[in-house]
Design an enzyme around this catalytic site. Sequence first.
Site, short mmCIF file in Angstrom:
data_model
loop_
_atom_site.label_atom_id
_atom_site.label_comp_id
_atom_site.label_asym_id
_atom_site.label_seq_id
_atom_site.Cartn_x
_atom_site.Cartn_y
_atom_site.Cartn_z
N ALA A 1 0.76 -1.36 0.03
CA ALA A 1 -0.08 -0.06 0.10
C ALA A 1 0.73 1.10 0.02
O ALA A 1 2.03 1.11 0.35
CB ALA A 1 -0.77 0.07 1.32
N CYS A 2 0.39 2.21 -0.53
CA CYS A 2 0.85 3.70 -0.64
C CYS A 2 1.43 3.88 0.85
O CYS A 2 0.54 3.96 1.88
CB CYS A 2 0.11 4.51 -1.33
SG CYS A 2 0.29 6.07 -0.58
#
Lengths: 78, 381
Positions: free
Chosen positions: A16-17
């Site tokens: 995930a970012c």
Amino acid sequence: MTDIEPDETVDARGAACPGPLMDLIGQIRDAEAGDVVRLLSDTDQSLTDVPEWAEEAGNELLAVEEFDDHNAFYVERS
Amino acid sequence: MTEHVVIVGGGTGGTVLANDLADRLDAELDAGDVRITLVNDGPDHVYKPVWLYVPFGQREPDDGRRPLDELVDDAVDLRIDRVSEIDTEAQRLRFDGTAPAVDYDYLVLATGSTLEPERIPGLVDGGYDYYSEVGSTALRDELLEFTEGHLVLSVIGTPHMCPAAPLEFVFMADDWLRERGLREDVDITYTYPIQRVHGNPHIAEWARPIMDDRGIEVETFFNAESIDPEAKTITSMEGTELDYDLLVTIPPHGGIDLIEEAGLGDNGWVDVDKHTLEAQAVDNVYALGDTADTGVPNAGSVAHYQAGVVGQRLASEVRGRPPTATYDGKTLCFIETGMDAASFVEFDYENQPSPAPPSEKLHWSKLAYNDSYWLTARGLL
Ligand SMILES: Cc1cc2nc3c(=O)[nH]c(=O)nc-3n(C[C@H](O)[C@H](O)[C@H](O)COP(=O)(O)OP(=O)(O)OC[C@H]3O[C@@H](n4cnc5c(N)ncnc54)[C@H](O)[C@@H]3O)c2cc1C
């Protein structure tokens, strides 16, 4: 397609970012000057994050390859 | 045949899981169908969130320590040894020293995070931290003497335990120094590796205006490369140099080496299916808590929720049924915004956090949670 041969590859697909950028920074940290690190990322955020950081850190973004489900970024440690 | 479940790591995740399984598999344990062993490399269970309060004199390290044998159900075999090798082919663990090896049918790795300050030149001598028991007391002694100058909080390692704790530290330091009439003589700077003040954009967006309001300086895209303890400077990979009088860092983190040696993942983090928490590389191995590479924060709440999922899955396996429980990314976190106010966030794989307005009530909720933690570890709450 690029014919750049990376010294290291970081596969951050699925992370995930801001995982991919952090993973790239971690790999560049351990790299020698002149080494090329290839980052594989499937978050769009990397398309802005990575060039922004590379510029800030004075490392060169040599190429970005776009694939259907991810992008590959080639960054050379200055 | 007796199935043997071995849990490595008696921290938050491992202890909650051991007690969860003792409860869930009560009948099977009685019948001798299953055996549960919890292995930890020391006799105490350590609750790390206490360390945030130690530098400000609000808690003592002992508040975060209890003997594991007081916390763990008697039906669990507790073994105090350090695992030195994981042989996933033979399904066997080896230990430091002469302790005999142990075979497992199911293995759960809950070995947490390890600090690696030596990866940054100058950090061991130049920096303080509150991410270890000794670090938190050394920082307390230094903070008590610190009446003027430049306090720099630098987040170096990511991922690191409790992503909120660096923000909490600067918010608390700001308030604590104000209360003591020293804030005007102390500058505070917060540095972060990427272009915002926190990894999660929603939390970053919430925190930044509070920092601006409170006069906390920010340096983003700052990845510490080296520290010069003599000159008292910290230099980033991006070429920025900061002078400091007191440097507090979140040091680089890693998992334990034997995970990489066993081919389970890089840097000591186990590659897992982020829903089932099963190791990707081999069968019959689970990971939970900090060491499970799921992309969610390294937080006690995460370890706690994941322990419930692994507990349900293992109970199904032991009973010969297909496991169905999955982890949805649930994370819960209180964020101190001063010495007597806190915010709160809750999120998962699908839903983003939205920090609650800071209040005194939330601050007391955080302290109450910390105090009732020992019931959580026992599996009662
Ligand atoms: C300052 C600070 C504040 C925090 N605040 C919060 C908070 O407010 N909320 C929150 O949710 N989380 C918080 N956390 C994070 C939380 O403490 C961790 O995420 C949590 O402890 C992770 O649990 P775990 O079971 O994965 O690992 P741990 O609790 O770290 O346990 C790992 C255990 O494994 C043992 N071990 C390691 N290697 C071996 C081996 N080879 N053999 C045998 N045993 C081994 C270790 O000794 C340890 O007992 C905070 C952390 C810190 C440092």
